[in-house]
Motif scaffolding. Structure first.
Motif, PDB file in Angstrom:
ATOM      1  N   ALA A  49      -4.216   1.261   6.261  1.00  0.00           N
ATOM      2  CA  ALA A  49      -3.047   0.471   6.207  1.00  0.00           C
ATOM      3  C   ALA A  49      -2.728  -0.024   4.688  1.00  0.00           C
ATOM      4  O   ALA A  49      -1.711  -0.124   4.042  1.00  0.00           O
ATOM      5  CB  ALA A  49      -2.666  -0.445   7.237  1.00  0.00           C
ATOM      6  N   ARG A  50      -3.773  -0.769   4.370  1.00  0.00           N
ATOM      7  CA  ARG A  50      -3.826  -1.598   2.988  1.00  0.00           C
ATOM      8  C   ARG A  50      -3.370  -0.606   1.997  1.00  0.00           C
ATOM      9  O   ARG A  50      -2.750  -1.023   0.911  1.00  0.00           O
ATOM     10  CB  ARG A  50      -4.943  -2.397   2.842  1.00  0.00           C
ATOM     11  CG  ARG A  50      -4.922  -3.590   1.835  1.00  0.00           C
ATOM     12  CD  ARG A  50      -6.172  -4.608   2.009  1.00  0.00           C
ATOM     13  NE  ARG A  50      -6.052  -5.265   3.063  1.00  0.00           N
ATOM     14  CZ  ARG A  50      -6.684  -5.184   4.143  1.00  0.00           C
ATOM     15  NH1 ARG A  50      -7.684  -4.193   4.041  1.00  0.00           N
ATOM     16  NH2 ARG A  50      -6.790  -5.993   5.168  1.00  0.00           N
ATOM     17  N   ALA A  51      -4.271   0.653   2.021  1.00  0.00           N
ATOM     18  CA  ALA A  51      -4.285   1.627   0.937  1.00  0.00           C
ATOM     19  C   ALA A  51      -2.751   2.000   0.815  1.00  0.00           C
ATOM     20  O   ALA A  51      -2.231   2.479  -0.485  1.00  0.00           O
ATOM     21  CB  ALA A  51      -5.373   2.596   0.998  1.00  0.00           C
ATOM     22  N   VAL A  52      -2.224   2.213   1.824  1.00  0.00           N
ATOM     23  CA  VAL A  52      -0.808   2.790   2.111  1.00  0.00           C
ATOM     24  C   VAL A  52      -0.064   1.883   1.492  1.00  0.00           C
ATOM     25  O   VAL A  52       1.079   2.389   0.742  1.00  0.00           O
ATOM     26  CB  VAL A  52      -0.513   3.433   3.514  1.00  0.00           C
ATOM     27  CG1 VAL A  52       0.984   3.565   3.636  1.00  0.00           C
ATOM     28  CG2 VAL A  52      -1.363   4.486   3.898  1.00  0.00           C
ATOM     29  N   VAL A  53       0.047   0.681   1.964  1.00  0.00           N
ATOM     30  CA  VAL A  53       1.047  -0.407   1.563  1.00  0.00           C
ATOM     31  C   VAL A  53       1.192  -0.509  -0.031  1.00  0.00           C
ATOM     32  O   VAL A  53       1.952  -0.622  -0.877  1.00  0.00           O
ATOM     33  CB  VAL A  53       0.709  -1.812   2.095  1.00  0.00           C
ATOM     34  CG1 VAL A  53       1.645  -2.775   1.805  1.00  0.00           C
ATOM     35  CG2 VAL A  53       0.977  -1.356   3.694  1.00  0.00           C
ATOM     36  N   LEU A  54      -0.235  -0.698  -0.392  1.00  0.00           N
ATOM     37  CA  LEU A  54      -0.397  -0.785  -2.011  1.00  0.00           C
ATOM     38  C   LEU A  54       0.040   0.421  -2.839  1.00  0.00           C
ATOM     39  O   LEU A  54       0.612   0.449  -3.986  1.00  0.00           O
ATOM     40  CB  LEU A  54      -1.854  -1.291  -2.328  1.00  0.00           C
ATOM     41  CG  LEU A  54      -2.212  -2.798  -2.048  1.00  0.00           C
ATOM     42  CD1 LEU A  54      -3.729  -2.806  -2.281  1.00  0.00           C
ATOM     43  CD2 LEU A  54      -1.291  -3.597  -2.795  1.00  0.00           C
TER      44      LEU A  54
ATOM     45  N   GLY B 221       2.625   2.436  -1.997  1.00  0.00           N
ATOM     46  CA  GLY B 221       4.059   2.528  -1.887  1.00  0.00           C
ATOM     47  C   GLY B 221       4.632   1.326  -2.674  1.00  0.00           C
ATOM     48  O   GLY B 221       5.595   1.165  -3.250  1.00  0.00           O
ATOM     49  N   LEU B 222       4.098   0.164  -2.466  1.00  0.00           N
ATOM     50  CA  LEU B 222       4.319  -1.122  -3.166  1.00  0.00           C
ATOM     51  C   LEU B 222       3.679  -1.835  -3.746  1.00  0.00           C
ATOM     52  O   LEU B 222       2.912  -2.893  -3.694  1.00  0.00           O
ATOM     53  CB  LEU B 222       4.911  -2.037  -1.807  1.00  0.00           C
ATOM     54  CG  LEU B 222       6.108  -1.715  -0.901  1.00  0.00           C
ATOM     55  CD1 LEU B 222       5.991  -2.404   0.203  1.00  0.00           C
ATOM     56  CD2 LEU B 222       7.459  -1.551  -1.701  1.00  0.00           C
ATOM     57  N   PRO B 223       3.129  -1.220  -4.991  1.00  0.00           N
ATOM     58  CA  PRO B 223       2.080  -1.845  -5.781  1.00  0.00           C
ATOM     59  C   PRO B 223       2.388  -3.121  -6.500  1.00  0.00           C
ATOM     60  O   PRO B 223       1.115  -3.795  -6.737  1.00  0.00           O
ATOM     61  CB  PRO B 223       1.902  -0.790  -6.879  1.00  0.00           C
ATOM     62  CG  PRO B 223       3.233  -0.269  -7.187  1.00  0.00           C
ATOM     63  CD  PRO B 223       3.835  -0.217  -5.650  1.00  0.00           C
ATOM     64  N   LEU B 224       3.302  -3.804  -6.395  1.00  0.00           N
ATOM     65  CA  LEU B 224       3.675  -5.031  -7.121  1.00  0.00           C
ATOM     66  C   LEU B 224       3.535  -5.986  -5.732  1.00  0.00           C
ATOM     67  O   LEU B 224       3.885  -7.208  -6.221  1.00  0.00           O
ATOM     68  CB  LEU B 224       4.919  -4.944  -7.736  1.00  0.00           C
ATOM     69  CG  LEU B 224       5.024  -4.221  -9.096  1.00  0.00           C
ATOM     70  CD1 LEU B 224       6.019  -4.091  -9.995  1.00  0.00           C
ATOM     71  CD2 LEU B 224       3.576  -4.435  -9.989  1.00  0.00           C
ATOM     72  N   SER B 225       3.401  -5.653  -4.763  1.00  0.00           N
ATOM     73  CA  SER B 225       3.174  -6.747  -3.544  1.00  0.00           C
ATOM     74  C   SER B 225       2.503  -7.735  -3.752  1.00  0.00           C
ATOM     75  O   SER B 225       1.229  -7.535  -4.273  1.00  0.00           O
ATOM     76  CB  SER B 225       3.034  -6.067  -2.304  1.00  0.00           C
ATOM     77  OG  SER B 225       4.227  -5.130  -1.999  1.00  0.00           O
ATOM     78  N   LEU B 226       2.753  -8.884  -3.449  1.00  0.00           N
ATOM     79  CA  LEU B 226       1.735 -10.119  -3.229  1.00  0.00           C
ATOM     80  C   LEU B 226       0.702 -10.034  -2.156  1.00  0.00           C
ATOM     81  O   LEU B 226       1.027  -9.176  -1.209  1.00  0.00           O
ATOM     82  CB  LEU B 226       2.539 -11.235  -3.045  1.00  0.00           C
ATOM     83  CG  LEU B 226       3.507 -11.813  -4.299  1.00  0.00           C
ATOM     84  CD1 LEU B 226       4.239 -13.104  -3.669  1.00  0.00           C
ATOM     85  CD2 LEU B 226       2.794 -12.005  -5.538  1.00  0.00           C
TER      86      LEU B 226
ATOM     87  N   GLU C  67       0.699  -9.291   5.703  1.00  0.00           N
ATOM     88  CA  GLU C  67       1.645  -9.272   6.582  1.00  0.00           C
ATOM     89  C   GLU C  67       1.787  -7.888   7.068  1.00  0.00           C
ATOM     90  O   GLU C  67       1.903  -7.434   8.266  1.00  0.00           O
ATOM     91  CB  GLU C  67       2.908  -9.894   6.287  1.00  0.00           C
ATOM     92  CG  GLU C  67       4.096  -9.954   7.217  1.00  0.00           C
ATOM     93  CD  GLU C  67       5.303 -10.383   6.839  1.00  0.00           C
ATOM     94  OE1 GLU C  67       6.033 -11.258   7.386  1.00  0.00           O
ATOM     95  OE2 GLU C  67       5.835 -10.141   5.620  1.00  0.00           O
ATOM     96  N   LYS C  68       2.018  -6.933   6.457  1.00  0.00           N
ATOM     97  CA  LYS C  68       2.470  -5.358   6.714  1.00  0.00           C
ATOM     98  C   LYS C  68       1.187  -4.708   7.322  1.00  0.00           C
ATOM     99  O   LYS C  68       1.256  -4.119   8.366  1.00  0.00           O
ATOM    100  CB  LYS C  68       2.772  -4.898   5.271  1.00  0.00           C
ATOM    101  CG  LYS C  68       3.925  -5.240   4.736  1.00  0.00           C
ATOM    102  CD  LYS C  68       4.460  -4.303   3.663  1.00  0.00           C
ATOM    103  CE  LYS C  68       5.648  -4.813   3.025  1.00  0.00           C
ATOM    104  NZ  LYS C  68       7.034  -4.686   3.759  1.00  0.00           N
ATOM    105  N   VAL C  69       0.115  -5.167   6.842  1.00  0.00           N
ATOM    106  CA  VAL C  69      -1.145  -4.538   7.468  1.00  0.00           C
ATOM    107  C   VAL C  69      -1.248  -5.294   8.938  1.00  0.00           C
ATOM    108  O   VAL C  69      -1.556  -4.346   9.869  1.00  0.00           O
ATOM    109  CB  VAL C  69      -2.554  -5.060   6.639  1.00  0.00           C
ATOM    110  CG1 VAL C  69      -3.820  -4.473   7.476  1.00  0.00           C
ATOM    111  CG2 VAL C  69      -2.417  -4.419   5.187  1.00  0.00           C
TER     112      VAL C  69
END
Length: 287
Positions: A124-129, A131-136, A142-144
């Motif tokens: 999940a963390r890899a997918v979030v990063l 798609g949204l590489p500049l996320s804090l 929170e998304k994970v």
């Protein structure tokens, strides 16, 4: 006489909202049925709202204001509840979040990514990063955490929907994660299958032509509502409730299921690939 369970309004925004709604309704001397007269909703739906388990539709919030003679509280706080319920998820995914908890069956086709319900934290963390590489960091976590919370659906004793998923072979053989984490991810899928919480199939890479070449699919069926179809793109999602159209998608899904490996062969594929990753080998591609 069965004593009803009290609602702890301190647990969350939806719980507070639901407790206030029930208090106002009962103070007005209204049963669930009496409160709903003139609306299009059933008492189970309202009971779920009062227990913080379903969102309040705007039209029902306005109905509450009229029936209870309130000052707009339920309409004003309606969006707060919706935001709280979808924390960590995109707004367009809100309807799916609620629907999957009440579904009899969920069927998914995933050509590019493992579905959120099956993801480990690392995946999940890899997918979030990606798609949204500049996320804090806090936003990523929170998304994970939100995706991990969805997976509790498989642990519920009182209601676990039948879950059927078809995964493209490339999700196994073209790893998104390091070998150790990829083994853990495939172990997770195999464990759920062996506990009979899910039925998983693999679509071999050689099956180039198939009904769902153009995108992902999620079909949900219910005991008390029409079926839903959901598909997603990079920054958007579309939920379809037209019965005829959902049936057409369902026929395509059934054809896809027919050309995928059997659940037994698929389980063996997940387990063998996980073992290969643990031993530093690349999994063999299906013949």
């Amino acid at each position: 006489m069965v004593r009803r369970k009290d609602i702890d309004g301190s647990m969350s925004v939806p719980d507070f909202y639901g407790k206030e709604l029930r208090w106002k309704r009962e103070a007005a001397g209204l049963s669930l049925e009496a409160f709903l007269e003139g609306s299009f909703y059933g008492k189970t739906y309202l009971s779920d709202i009062e227990r913080g388990q379903r969102r309040m539709p705007l039209d029902l919030a306005r109905h509450a204001e009229r029936v209870l003679g309130t000052d707009g509280f339920f309409e004003r706080r309606c969006e707060d509840v919706r935001k709280a319920r979808r924390a960590g998820h995109a707004a367009y995914f809100e309807k799916v979040l609620e629907a999957e908890k009440h579904a009899l069956a969920i069927e998914e086709w995933c050509p590019m990514l493992l579905p959120g319900l099956l993801q480990t934290p690392a995946y999940a963390r890899a997918v979030v990063l990606a798609g949204l590489p500049l996320s804090l960091d806090a936003e990523v976590e929170e998304k994970v955490n939100a995706r991990m919370a969805r997976a509790e659906l498989f642990e519920a004793d009182h209601h676990t929907p039948g879950y059927w998923v078809i995964l493209h072979e490339s999700l196994i053989t073209d790893p998104l994660l390091e070998a150790k984490d990829m083994a853990e991810q495939l172990d997770r899928i195999a464990e759920l299958a062996e506990r009979r919480r899910i039925t998983a199939q693999v679509l071999p890479r050689k099956c180039v032509a198939h009904p769902f070449m153009t995108g992902s699919a999620m079909i949900m069926t219910f005991s008390d509502a029409p079926p839903l179809f959901y598909t997603e793109a990079l920054h958007s999602g579309d939920t379809i409730d037209d019965i005829a159209l959902v049936q057409a998608y369902r026929k395509s899904y059934d054809r896809l299921r027919a050309v995928a490996l059997s659940p037994e062969a698929s389980l063996a594929t997940f387990k063998a690939a996980a073992e290969d990753y643990r031993n530093g080998r690349e999994p063999d591609r299906l013949e």
